[in-house]
Motif scaffolding. Sequence first.
Motif, PDB file in Angstrom:
ATOM      1  N   MET A  79      22.012 -53.964 -15.175  1.00 40.09           N
ATOM      2  CA  MET A  79      21.015 -53.563 -16.161  1.00 40.09           C
ATOM      3  C   MET A  79      20.745 -52.067 -16.119  1.00 40.09           C
ATOM      4  O   MET A  79      20.425 -51.502 -15.082  1.00 40.09           O
ATOM      5  N   ASN A  80      20.930 -51.452 -17.270  1.00 39.91           N
ATOM      6  CA  ASN A  80      20.582 -50.050 -17.488  1.00 39.91           C
ATOM      7  C   ASN A  80      21.337 -49.056 -16.618  1.00 39.91           C
ATOM      8  O   ASN A  80      20.810 -47.998 -16.304  1.00 39.91           O
ATOM      9  N   GLU A  81      22.572 -49.362 -16.249  1.00 40.92           N
ATOM     10  CA  GLU A  81      23.388 -48.369 -15.554  1.00 40.92           C
ATOM     11  C   GLU A  81      23.994 -47.454 -16.607  1.00 40.92           C
ATOM     12  O   GLU A  81      24.689 -47.908 -17.511  1.00 40.92           O
ATOM     13  N   THR A  82      23.699 -46.157 -16.491  1.00 34.53           N
ATOM     14  CA  THR A  82      24.186 -45.195 -17.484  1.00 34.53           C
ATOM     15  C   THR A  82      24.704 -43.934 -16.790  1.00 34.53           C
ATOM     16  O   THR A  82      24.321 -43.631 -15.664  1.00 34.53           O
TER      17      THR A  82
ATOM     18  N   PHE B  65      27.514 -46.766 -20.605  1.00 35.04           N
ATOM     19  CA  PHE B  65      26.392 -47.668 -20.334  1.00 35.04           C
ATOM     20  C   PHE B  65      26.881 -49.067 -19.975  1.00 35.04           C
ATOM     21  O   PHE B  65      27.983 -49.475 -20.338  1.00 35.04           O
TER      22      PHE B  65
ATOM     23  N   CYS C 208      24.688 -52.676 -19.827  1.00 34.42           N
ATOM     24  CA  CYS C 208      23.374 -53.292 -20.005  1.00 34.42           C
ATOM     25  C   CYS C 208      23.498 -54.806 -19.991  1.00 34.42           C
ATOM     26  O   CYS C 208      24.248 -55.379 -20.761  1.00 34.42           O
TER      27      CYS C 208
ATOM     28  N   GLU D  42      19.889 -38.374 -24.680  1.00 33.28           N
ATOM     29  CA  GLU D  42      19.605 -39.738 -24.229  1.00 33.28           C
ATOM     30  C   GLU D  42      18.474 -40.341 -25.065  1.00 33.28           C
ATOM     31  O   GLU D  42      18.551 -41.503 -25.480  1.00 33.28           O
TER      32      GLU D  42
ATOM     33  N   SER E  79      28.718 -53.454 -22.439  1.00 31.64           N
ATOM     34  CA  SER E  79      29.033 -52.201 -21.756  1.00 31.64           C
ATOM     35  C   SER E  79      29.939 -51.400 -22.683  1.00 31.64           C
ATOM     36  O   SER E  79      30.622 -51.960 -23.534  1.00 31.64           O
TER      37      SER E  79
ATOM     38  N   GLU F  78      19.483 -56.400 -26.276  1.00 35.31           N
ATOM     39  CA  GLU F  78      18.044 -56.451 -26.021  1.00 35.31           C
ATOM     40  C   GLU F  78      17.637 -57.584 -25.097  1.00 35.31           C
ATOM     41  O   GLU F  78      16.897 -57.390 -24.160  1.00 35.31           O
TER      42      GLU F  78
ATOM     43  N   TYR G 110      18.990 -43.660 -27.623  1.00 37.79           N
ATOM     44  CA  TYR G 110      18.165 -44.870 -27.608  1.00 37.79           C
ATOM     45  C   TYR G 110      17.385 -45.059 -28.911  1.00 37.79           C
ATOM     46  O   TYR G 110      17.081 -46.192 -29.291  1.00 37.79           O
TER      47      TYR G 110
END
Length: 127
Positions: A27-30, A20, A22, A55, A76, A66, A59
């Motif tokens: 942002m939010n690459e997973t 991940f 973030c 997943e 990351s 956040e 989470y």
Amino acid sequence: MNEIIRIWKECGVHEAKFHFDCGGDSMNETCWVFLDSKGETIDSSSLSVVESQLESDVYDKIQFYEASDGHYLGESGTVNVTLNDEGDGFDMYKSSRGQWSETISVDQEIDISEELEGYCTRRLIPS
């Protein structure tokens, strides 16, 4: 959960890695990677149900970046997922790196020679 564990075992999964990134520009690459006991990648096409459930679990159970406070910009890393010793659930371990930004202003006086002062005045300071 039993169905997820059954598919995990049938596909010979030893470990899953949830990569991940973030925050900041990412942002939010997973990405999920499933590995067998030899550390070789397993084709994840037959693991879509497992991936979706894991997943959701990641989470729910793992705390992630956040919101920026002006200094902490994100993180990351990887969440490693393995079948627990009892074989009835999953253990999850997160390893990450934080992204931090800080601005520091410093005024410092330095002594310079007359020659350097003359050069700076002639070349760097517009007339």
